[in-house]
Design an enzyme around this catalytic site. Structure first.
Site, PDB file in Angstrom:
ATOM      1  N   CYS A  82       0.861  -1.190   0.000  1.00 31.20           N
ATOM      2  CA  CYS A  82       0.000   0.000   0.000  1.00 31.20           C
ATOM      3  C   CYS A  82       0.895   1.237   0.000  1.00 31.20           C
ATOM      4  O   CYS A  82       1.976   1.214   0.561  1.00 31.20           O
ATOM      5  CB  CYS A  82      -0.894   0.025   1.235  1.00 31.20           C
ATOM      6  SG  CYS A  82      -1.931  -1.435   1.428  1.00 31.20           S
ATOM      7  N   GLN A  88     -12.858 -10.133 -10.375  1.00 29.19           N
ATOM      8  CA  GLN A  88     -12.608  -8.855  -9.715  1.00 29.19           C
ATOM      9  C   GLN A  88     -12.117  -9.069  -8.285  1.00 29.19           C
ATOM     10  O   GLN A  88     -12.684  -9.862  -7.535  1.00 29.19           O
ATOM     11  CB  GLN A  88     -13.875  -8.012  -9.712  1.00 29.19           C
ATOM     12  CG  GLN A  88     -14.314  -7.525 -11.081  1.00 29.19           C
ATOM     13  CD  GLN A  88     -13.490  -6.355 -11.591  1.00 29.19           C
ATOM     14  OE1 GLN A  88     -12.610  -5.855 -10.900  1.00 29.19           O
ATOM     15  NE2 GLN A  88     -13.777  -5.909 -12.797  1.00 29.19           N
ATOM     16  N   TYR A  97     -13.176  -5.640 -24.736  1.00 29.17           N
ATOM     17  CA  TYR A  97     -12.243  -6.051 -23.673  1.00 29.17           C
ATOM     18  C   TYR A  97     -13.069  -6.646 -22.528  1.00 29.17           C
ATOM     19  O   TYR A  97     -12.873  -6.335 -21.349  1.00 29.17           O
ATOM     20  CB  TYR A  97     -11.426  -4.861 -23.144  1.00 29.17           C
ATOM     21  CG  TYR A  97     -10.731  -4.038 -24.209  1.00 29.17           C
ATOM     22  CD1 TYR A  97      -9.457  -4.375 -24.663  1.00 29.17           C
ATOM     23  CD2 TYR A  97     -11.344  -2.898 -24.734  1.00 29.17           C
ATOM     24  CE1 TYR A  97      -8.816  -3.601 -25.623  1.00 29.17           C
ATOM     25  CE2 TYR A  97     -10.710  -2.125 -25.694  1.00 29.17           C
ATOM     26  CZ  TYR A  97      -9.444  -2.468 -26.138  1.00 29.17           C
ATOM     27  OH  TYR A  97      -8.805  -1.704 -27.093  1.00 29.17           O
ATOM     28  N   ASP A 127     -13.419 -10.275 -26.687  1.00 34.44           N
ATOM     29  CA  ASP A 127     -12.129 -10.276 -25.993  1.00 34.44           C
ATOM     30  C   ASP A 127     -11.208 -11.262 -26.708  1.00 34.44           C
ATOM     31  O   ASP A 127     -11.681 -12.253 -27.290  1.00 34.44           O
ATOM     32  CB  ASP A 127     -12.296 -10.682 -24.529  1.00 34.44           C
ATOM     33  CG  ASP A 127     -11.124 -10.248 -23.673  1.00 34.44           C
ATOM     34  OD1 ASP A 127     -11.278  -9.296 -22.881  1.00 34.44           O
ATOM     35  OD2 ASP A 127     -10.035 -10.851 -23.788  1.00 34.44           O
ATOM     36  N   ASP A 153     -13.344  -1.236 -21.756  1.00 33.61           N
ATOM     37  CA  ASP A 153     -12.659  -1.466 -20.475  1.00 33.61           C
ATOM     38  C   ASP A 153     -11.284  -2.077 -20.755  1.00 33.61           C
ATOM     39  O   ASP A 153     -11.036  -3.251 -20.491  1.00 33.61           O
ATOM     40  CB  ASP A 153     -13.511  -2.399 -19.593  1.00 33.61           C
ATOM     41  CG  ASP A 153     -12.935  -2.554 -18.194  1.00 33.61           C
ATOM     42  OD1 ASP A 153     -11.991  -1.821 -17.846  1.00 33.61           O
ATOM     43  OD2 ASP A 153     -13.417  -3.425 -17.444  1.00 33.61           O
ATOM     44  N   CYS A 163      -8.437   2.094 -15.892  1.00 33.62           N
ATOM     45  CA  CYS A 163      -7.629   1.904 -14.687  1.00 33.62           C
ATOM     46  C   CYS A 163      -6.354   2.739 -14.754  1.00 33.62           C
ATOM     47  O   CYS A 163      -5.458   2.581 -13.921  1.00 33.62           O
ATOM     48  CB  CYS A 163      -7.294   0.424 -14.488  1.00 33.62           C
ATOM     49  SG  CYS A 163      -6.378  -0.303 -15.865  1.00 33.62           S
TER      50      CYS A 163
END
Length: 449
Positions: free
Chosen positions: A83, A282, A311, A332, A380, A407
């Site tokens: 993190c 996920q 995707y 995909d 995506d 992302c």
């Protein structure tokens, strides 16, 4: 030219956050990256590395600290690289993630930023214990079998007993497994001598179904370890062999199932999934629903629309939208993912979806010939952004509504910039999929001009 020297002390005001969670200040217009800082703080910094266009420093003393600074609750925070921003209050984490998106557009988008609505970041009510998968290296510390995480930019392994971002089911089950391995006196991998059998333990645990899948990553066919694996109290037990010390991928070419079920049950809202060890799913189930609801809101479906999900992976976005659409198709290049997507659609009794394996553009031409012209395009892509062929296609064949799920704010801004003659950016909503880290997801709604 970089005027800074190694070990030089400078006073720095942190101006913004970098994409890896580091604070960025400027010394005579030269960017200096400093971990564990927050924009607005004034710090005395020692330079530890210099490059032509930037430098890296470490904090010697805080002169002015942010009111958003907190004591990181994880005892491994200053040692492990898992993190990056636990030293910030969660409200500040969400604000900084919104700014990361805004700053990416300020840098790469040549249109009028004032016409874009940048919404606040959608966070979690409880931003801990969210990861449903853990892949950790295994070592023997001289007394017992342990796991760890690598320190930032290092091969040094920090041994950990508990990660505060993984769910409690994984933490509990891993400790049980480590106790069994210690008592069984198995052969653990040693990276210095490159000897030993057990290299990684991969655990997937779904709190929604209370099912746990464990995969041992071995360097060889170790019968003793496989027998130990077979006796573990888990839903699904598997192993894979990867004896390449330079391999980037953790898994080997094949995953062998040894006990329990071959696949475990996962859930996203009402959707059911059966997940094999190597399959994508996920990592943050709870926040995935927040992301998907934001995608659904952007799509503005009335039940009459044709939706194309590119995707698409295992098809979860497309299936989430299916009940509000006339028809959903997904594309995909990953054939295994597409097989899973079509299987999951049947599992969930969804009859208006179909998923296809291959490149996007040939299928889009084929679909157009068949009379399937999407009203909504879901994009995506991976971190590198949209494929250039898709960008060029959209320049010539603009679809009414594009919902871009990103992302990587930088590639989102670059891709949107290429399309600004054809599309208006209505709004962008950041979503915090990985609290305590610098990662940020974003949903961007593009409307045809």
């Amino acid at each position: 030219m970089n005027q800074l020297q190694i070990d030089q002390l400078i006073l720095l005001t942190i101006k913004r956050l970098g994409i890896n969670g580091e604070g960025i200040g400027y010394y005579k217009r030269l960017a200096v990256f400093v971990d564990n800082t927050i924009p607005g703080e004034v710090v005395e910094v020692k330079i530890i590395e210099t490059k032509d266009k930037y430098a890296i420093g470490e904090v010697v003393k805080f002169k002015e600290t942010s009111k958003e600074r907190i004591t990181p609750p994880c005892k491994y925070y200053d040692k492990c690289g898992g993190c990056q921003i636990q030293h910030m209050s969660y409200a500040e984490q969400l604000r900084q993630k919104q700014l990361l998106v805004v700053e990416a557009f300020d840098r790469y988008y040549e249109g009028n930023l004032r016409k874009i609505r940048f919404n606040e970041t959608l966070g979690m009510e409880y931003p801990w214990r969210y990861r449903n998968k853990s892949s950790l290296p295994v070592r023997h510390d001289g007394t017992k079998v342990v796991v760890g995480m690598y320190a930032k930019n290092s091969n040094h392994l920090v041994y950990i007993e508990d990660s505060m971002v993984e769910n409690e089911l994984i933490t509990k089950k891993r400790q049980e497994i480590l106790d069994v391995l210690t008592k069984s006196q198995v052969d653990i991998y040693n990276p210095k001598s490159k000897t030993g059998s057990l290299k990684y333990i991969v655990i997937r645990g779904f709190e929604e179904t209370n099912e746990v899948q464990v995969t041992f990553v071995l360097t060889n066919h170790d019968k003793k370890l496989i027998n130990v694996l077979r006796r573990l109290d888990v839903t699904s037990a598997n192993y894979t062999i990867n004896n390449d010390p330079k391999a980037i991928e953790i898994f080997g070419d094949e995953v062998i199932h040894v006990a329990g079920k071959e696949k475990i049950n996962g859930k996203l809202g009402d959707l059911k999934f059966e997940i094999s060890p190597a399959a994508f799913f996920q990592l943050n189930s709870k926040q995935t629903l927040v992301l998907y609801n934001e995608i659904k809101k952007a799509a503005r479906l009335t039940g009459k629309e044709k939706v194309l999900d590119t995707y698409c992976g295992i098809g979860s976005i497309g299936m989430m939208l299916a009940k509000d659409a006339l028809e959903v198709r997904g594309i995909d290049t990953n054939r295994d993912g597409i097989e899973d997507a079509n299987r999951f659609a049947k599992l969930n009794n969804i009859n208006n979806t179909r998923f296809y394996a291959g490149n996007i553009i040939p299928f889009m031409h084929q679909f157009k010939d068949e009379g399937f012209v999407p009203d909504v395009l879901i994009v995506d892509p991976p971190r590198k952004g949209m494929d250039l062929n898709l960008i060029n296609y959209l320049k010539k064949n603009p679809i009414k509504n594009v919902v871009y799920v990103s992302c990587n704010p930088s590639t989102l801004a670059k891709n949107v910039n290429h399309l600004q003659k054809e599309y208006v950016v209505e709004y962008i909503t950041p979503v915090d999929m990985f609290p305590q880290t610098s990662s940020v997801e974003a949903v961007c709604l593009l409307k045809r001009r």
